[in-house]
Design a protein around this motif. Structure first.
Motif, mmCIF file in Angstrom:
data_model
loop_
_atom_site.group_PDB
_atom_site.id
_atom_site.type_symbol
_atom_site.label_atom_id
_atom_site.label_comp_id
_atom_site.label_asym_id
_atom_site.label_seq_id
_atom_site.Cartn_x
_atom_site.Cartn_y
_atom_site.Cartn_z
ATOM 1 N N SER A 68 0.815 -1.211 0.000
ATOM 2 C CA SER A 68 0.000 0.000 0.000
ATOM 3 C C SER A 68 0.852 1.265 0.000
ATOM 4 N N LEU A 69 2.001 1.237 0.682
ATOM 5 C CA LEU A 69 2.867 2.412 0.717
ATOM 6 C C LEU A 69 3.407 2.725 -0.671
ATOM 7 N N ALA A 70 3.919 1.718 -1.366
ATOM 8 C CA ALA A 70 4.446 1.946 -2.716
ATOM 9 C C ALA A 70 3.342 2.463 -3.641
ATOM 10 N N GLY A 71 2.136 1.891 -3.528
ATOM 11 C CA GLY A 71 1.034 2.364 -4.350
ATOM 12 C C GLY A 71 0.700 3.814 -4.063
ATOM 13 N N ALA A 72 0.694 4.181 -2.776
ATOM 14 C CA ALA A 72 0.399 5.563 -2.402
ATOM 15 C C ALA A 72 1.480 6.518 -2.909
ATOM 16 N N LEU A 73 2.734 6.096 -2.853
ATOM 17 C CA LEU A 73 3.832 6.933 -3.342
ATOM 18 C C LEU A 73 3.717 7.168 -4.841
ATOM 19 N N VAL A 74 3.395 6.124 -5.594
ATOM 20 C CA VAL A 74 3.242 6.277 -7.045
ATOM 21 C C VAL A 74 2.080 7.222 -7.345
ATOM 22 N N GLY A 75 0.937 6.982 -6.697
ATOM 23 C CA GLY A 75 -0.229 7.817 -6.953
ATOM 24 C C GLY A 75 0.002 9.272 -6.591
ATOM 25 N N HIS A 76 0.587 9.520 -5.429
ATOM 26 C CA HIS A 76 0.818 10.897 -4.996
ATOM 27 C C HIS A 76 1.823 11.602 -5.884
ATOM 28 N N THR A 77 2.908 10.909 -6.241
ATOM 29 C CA THR A 77 3.920 11.517 -7.104
ATOM 30 C C THR A 77 3.340 11.833 -8.474
ATOM 31 N N ALA A 78 2.543 10.920 -9.023
ATOM 32 C CA ALA A 78 1.924 11.160 -10.333
ATOM 33 C C ALA A 78 0.989 12.362 -10.281
ATOM 34 N N MET A 79 0.168 12.457 -9.243
ATOM 35 C CA MET A 79 -0.751 13.590 -9.132
ATOM 36 C C MET A 79 0.011 14.905 -9.033
ATOM 37 N N LYS A 80 1.098 14.922 -8.266
ATOM 38 C CA LYS A 80 1.891 16.143 -8.127
ATOM 39 C C LYS A 80 2.537 16.541 -9.452
ATOM 40 N N LEU A 81 3.112 15.569 -10.164
ATOM 41 C CA LEU A 81 3.794 15.875 -11.417
ATOM 42 C C LEU A 81 2.823 16.337 -12.496
ATOM 43 N N ILE A 82 1.641 15.741 -12.533
ATOM 44 C CA ILE A 82 0.655 16.116 -13.551
ATOM 45 C C ILE A 82 -0.060 17.403 -13.168
ATOM 46 N N GLY A 83 -0.070 17.721 -11.876
ATOM 47 C CA GLY A 83 -0.757 18.916 -11.414
ATOM 48 C C GLY A 83 -2.214 18.678 -11.094
#
Length: 333
Positions: free
Chosen positions: A268-283
């Motif tokens: 779950s941590l890795a999934g959350a990191l991917v999702g959060h990083t993607a949202m930040k990069l895409i805006g």
């Protein structure tokens, strides 16, 4: 017409039986079998014989269930866990020989396309230019489009189970430097794809997959028992706080959090990191958690484009498989 779809993922085998009247797949029965392949197979290694035996048993049970519900033979596919295995072809042949079900693997880009179609049909045309993110055990799919099918797709090796094995190993909870290293990797891998989506300017962004559903629940979305028609969203700030919360806890304690199941707690941590990083990069400040994804996409393509579409997908998947199968490994003792 009653059809069925069988999805072999990194944790579970899921069957959906649906009526396909008037071009809309309406589920009449669902079932799942927990295999937890991600716990038995390390990225890049062959799938062991014991896990293949379990897979054959689950596919056979799913086929019997589909028949019992009056559906045709399942449209059966496996995602990245099987797709990336060196002995992929032999696994698929073993499953077919033991069950009669022609299981195939789909390229990651096709997975993204099908998930996008499912999300587009669920969200409707008023959603406008649509961006999609879907995280599985072995890969992370991204898509963008203005029509029925996406204009742009990408499949990246950023699955939650894969990254957990690669960066965290047996460290539970992981050390802060391991978390930072994983975020750097995700940021580097996603940089160009995120820039493309950001340039396209989506009006609506959706996330699909069990991982995102569980993260949405953790961040305050209504529980599944409220039904699929309840609006569910995921906010970037809430997800950022969830990353900090998950990083501080071992898997056993994460499983006690709202929405986080025991089989997926470790990743779950890795999934959350991917999702959060993607949202930040895409805006993206907020995304919609969409209940329709790849399984619904498969059913929709089958309904709209006919049985020949799936036959062609299966043929191309077979041709793409490695020509020299690697022997199945005996289960480690």
């Amino acid at each position: 017409m009653r059809i069925s779809v069988l999805d072999v993922g990194s944790n579970t085998v899921r069957l959906v039986v649906a009526d396909a009247e008037d071009g809309v797949p309406l589920p009449v029965h669902t079932a799942k079998w927990r295999l937890r392949l991600s716990e038995q197979v390390k990225p890049g290694e062959p799938i062991p014989e014991g896990a293949v035996d379990q897979l054959v048993g689950a596919v056979a049970a799913a086929s019997r269930t589909a028949t019992r519900w009056g559906a045709t033979s399942p449209l059966a596919f496996a995602t990245a866990m099987v797709r990336n295995a060196p002995n992929r072809r032999q696994v698929l042949r073993t499953v077919r020989a033991g069950t009669g079900v022609p299981l195939c693997t789909l390229p990651g880009e096709v997975e993204a396309e099908l998930s996008f179609l499912g999300a587009r049909r669920w969200m409707g045309w008023r959603s406008g230019p649509l961006a999609l993110m879907d995280i599985g055990g072995g890969s992370f799919e991204v898509a963008f489009g203005r029509g029925r099918l996406p204009d742009f797709v990408a499949s990246l090796p950023l699955g939650a189970a894969r990254l957990t094995h690669e960066f965290f190993g047996d460290q539970d909870p992981p050390a802060p430097q391991q978390v930072r290293a994983l975020r750097r990797k995700v940021r580097h891998q996603l940089r160009d794809v995120a820039a493309r989506i950001r340039w396209e300017g989506p009006r609506t962004a959706v996330v699909t997959s069990r991982t995102f559903q569980q993260l949405g629940r953790l961040c305050g979305a209504p529980p599944g028992r409220h039904g699929p028609f309840v609006a569910r969203t995921l906010d970037s700030r809430d997800l950022g706080r969830a990353v900090e919360q998950l990083a501080a806890l071992p898997a056993a304690e994460r499983a006690r959090l709202p929405g986080i199941s025991a089989p997926r707690a470790a990743q779950s941590l890795a999934g959350a990191l991917v999702g959060h990083t993607a949202m930040k990069l895409i805006g993206l400040r907020t995304v919609t958690v969409c209940p329709w994804a790849i399984r619904e996409g498969v059913m929709l393509r089958h309904i709209e484009d006919g049985a020949s579409w799936w036959a062609e997908v299966a043929r191309l998947a077979e041709e793409a498989a490695p020509p020299d199968p690697v022997p199945l490994l005996a289960a480690a003792h």
